[in-house]
Design a protein around this motif. Structure first.
Motif, short mmCIF file in Angstrom:
data_model
loop_
_atom_site.label_atom_id
_atom_site.label_comp_id
_atom_site.label_asym_id
_atom_site.label_seq_id
_atom_site.Cartn_x
_atom_site.Cartn_y
_atom_site.Cartn_z
N VAL A 1 0.81 -1.24 -0.15
CA VAL A 1 0.12 -0.07 0.04
C VAL A 1 0.78 1.29 -0.09
CG1 VAL A 1 -2.00 -1.28 0.89
CG2 VAL A 1 -0.33 0.00 2.48
N SER A 2 2.11 1.23 0.04
CA SER A 2 3.10 2.51 0.21
C SER A 2 3.46 2.63 -1.12
CB SER A 2 3.97 2.14 1.17
OG SER A 2 4.89 1.16 0.92
N ILE A 3 2.94 2.52 -2.22
CA ILE A 3 3.47 2.61 -3.53
C ILE A 3 2.56 3.47 -4.29
CG2 ILE A 3 4.31 0.30 -3.75
CD1 ILE A 3 1.78 -0.50 -5.89
N CYS A 4 3.04 3.97 -5.51
CA CYS A 4 2.05 4.58 -6.48
C CYS A 4 2.36 4.31 -7.70
CB CYS A 4 2.71 6.23 -6.18
SG CYS A 4 1.61 7.21 -7.33
N GLU A 5 1.34 3.71 -8.30
CA GLU A 5 1.55 3.24 -9.75
C GLU A 5 1.56 4.41 -10.69
OE1 GLU A 5 -0.82 0.00 -10.87
OE2 GLU A 5 -0.62 -1.28 -9.12
N ILE A 6 2.22 4.50 -11.63
CA ILE A 6 2.38 5.62 -12.49
C ILE A 6 2.75 5.18 -13.93
CG2 ILE A 6 4.87 5.90 -11.74
CD1 ILE A 6 4.70 8.62 -12.37
N HIS A 7 2.13 5.82 -15.06
CA HIS A 7 2.41 5.40 -16.09
C HIS A 7 3.88 5.41 -16.58
CE1 HIS A 7 2.39 5.61 -20.54
NE2 HIS A 7 1.07 4.78 -20.56
N PRO A 8 4.39 4.48 -17.10
CA PRO A 8 5.87 4.71 -17.79
C PRO A 8 6.57 5.96 -18.07
CG PRO A 8 4.94 2.40 -18.08
CD PRO A 8 3.92 3.20 -17.71
N LYS A 9 5.57 6.33 -19.08
CA LYS A 9 5.99 7.71 -19.71
C LYS A 9 6.33 8.77 -18.82
CE LYS A 9 4.45 6.83 -24.33
NZ LYS A 9 3.83 6.99 -25.52
N ASP A 10 5.42 8.83 -17.74
CA ASP A 10 5.39 9.85 -16.78
C ASP A 10 6.57 9.66 -15.91
OD1 ASP A 10 3.07 11.19 -17.96
OD2 ASP A 10 1.82 10.31 -16.12
N ALA A 11 6.94 8.36 -15.46
CA ALA A 11 7.99 8.23 -14.27
C ALA A 11 9.13 8.57 -15.29
CB ALA A 11 8.02 6.41 -14.24
N GLU A 12 9.33 8.18 -16.71
CA GLU A 12 10.43 8.50 -17.32
C GLU A 12 10.67 9.97 -17.48
OE1 GLU A 12 11.90 8.10 -21.98
OE2 GLU A 12 10.77 6.46 -21.18
N GLU A 13 9.66 10.83 -17.53
CA GLU A 13 9.51 12.18 -17.64
C GLU A 13 10.17 12.98 -16.52
OE1 GLU A 13 7.07 16.17 -18.74
OE2 GLU A 13 6.48 14.12 -19.49
N LEU A 14 9.63 12.16 -15.34
CA LEU A 14 10.17 12.51 -14.08
C LEU A 14 11.64 11.96 -13.54
CD1 LEU A 14 6.59 12.82 -12.28
CD2 LEU A 14 8.20 14.46 -12.59
N ARG A 15 12.15 11.03 -14.46
CA ARG A 15 13.49 10.53 -14.10
C ARG A 15 13.22 9.72 -12.91
NH1 ARG A 15 17.22 15.47 -15.56
NH2 ARG A 15 17.14 15.10 -17.90
N CYS B 1 7.79 4.92 -6.19
CA CYS B 1 7.22 4.59 -7.39
C CYS B 1 7.17 3.41 -7.89
CB CYS B 1 8.42 5.42 -8.23
SG CYS B 1 7.86 5.49 -10.07
N ASN B 2 6.32 3.02 -8.68
CA ASN B 2 5.98 1.91 -9.48
C ASN B 2 5.58 2.19 -10.61
OD1 ASN B 2 5.43 -0.88 -9.84
ND2 ASN B 2 3.66 -1.12 -8.74
N PRO B 3 6.37 1.99 -11.78
CA PRO B 3 6.00 2.49 -13.22
C PRO B 3 5.08 1.02 -13.59
CG PRO B 3 8.23 2.97 -12.86
CD PRO B 3 7.94 2.44 -11.57
N SER B 4 4.00 1.33 -14.09
CA SER B 4 3.15 0.22 -14.42
C SER B 4 2.24 0.30 -15.71
CB SER B 4 2.15 0.21 -13.33
OG SER B 4 1.22 -1.01 -13.44
N GLN B 5 2.17 -0.76 -16.33
CA GLN B 5 1.26 -0.93 -17.74
C GLN B 5 0.02 -0.80 -17.31
OE1 GLN B 5 2.34 -0.34 -20.76
NE2 GLN B 5 4.43 -0.28 -20.19
N ASN B 6 -0.43 -1.23 -16.07
CA ASN B 6 -1.69 -1.22 -15.54
C ASN B 6 -2.33 0.34 -15.65
OD1 ASN B 6 -1.61 -3.97 -14.90
ND2 ASN B 6 -0.88 -3.61 -12.87
N ILE B 7 -1.48 1.26 -15.72
CA ILE B 7 -2.03 2.72 -15.88
C ILE B 7 -2.27 2.80 -17.20
CG2 ILE B 7 -1.56 5.09 -15.27
CD1 ILE B 7 -1.99 3.41 -12.93
N PRO B 8 -3.44 2.96 -17.53
CA PRO B 8 -3.62 3.16 -19.22
C PRO B 8 -3.14 4.46 -19.83
CG PRO B 8 -5.88 3.56 -17.74
CD PRO B 8 -4.79 3.15 -16.80
N THR B 9 -3.09 5.45 -19.09
CA THR B 9 -3.00 6.70 -19.85
C THR B 9 -1.93 7.65 -19.17
OG1 THR B 9 -3.84 8.63 -20.91
CG2 THR B 9 -4.90 7.90 -18.92
N PRO B 10 -0.90 8.28 -19.78
CA PRO B 10 -0.26 9.20 -18.88
C PRO B 10 -1.21 10.33 -18.10
CG PRO B 10 0.70 8.92 -21.12
CD PRO B 10 -0.57 8.33 -21.11
N GLY B 11 -0.61 10.78 -17.08
CA GLY B 11 -1.25 11.69 -16.47
C GLY B 11 -2.35 10.98 -15.16
#
Length: 130
Positions: A32-46, A66-76
């Motif tokens: 529960v201490s994670i944040c799933e984020i779109h991989p493109k957003d993670a990359e942009e924020l390094r 941070c948890n870059p995830s393909q489960n997030i369908p769209t950046p933002g």
């Protein structure tokens, strides 16, 4: 400088499986201490998997992993599983429904390399003085 996103919260499979063991177990806290984020957003924020990041809303701010995830369908869009970390950034007003708003909250995210993701005891101590 924050990166504007939409915050969603909800149940996750890992959270549900670890909750059966104990809500104070290390496994549950990790889930529960994670944040799933779109991989493109993670990359942009390094941001890479496991990096500390700050999620802020009008209700509060929390440091999660941070948890870059393909489960997030769209950046933002970001997702934080229900639990003490999500509770720090959602409001308590239920608008007479009995349930606070868990979906569609405006939020900002940013890297927080100098910050630590607190465990549950540290979190309660810091925010509740216990």
């Amino acid at each position: 400088m924050g990166f504007k996103v939409i915050l969603l919260t909800g149940r996750s499979l890992k959270q549900g499986m670890s909750k059966e063991v104990s809500k104070v177990s290390d496994k549950y806290m990790e889930s529960v201490s994670i944040c799933e984020i779109h991989p493109k957003d993670a990359e942009e924020l390094r941001l890479k998997e496991g990096d500390a990041m700050r999620v802020s809303t009008q209700f509060g701010s929390i440091i999660v992993r941070c948890n870059p995830s393909q489960n997030i369908p769209t950046p933002g869009v970001i997702f934080i599983p229900y639990g003490p970390y999500a509770s720090m950034v959602i409001g308590s007003d239920t608008n007479s429904t009995g349930m606070p708003s868990f979906k569609g909250l405006s939020a900002e995210i940013e890297p927080a390399p100098e910050e630590k993701v607190l465990n549950i005891r540290e979190l309660l101590s810091k925010y509740l003085g216990r």
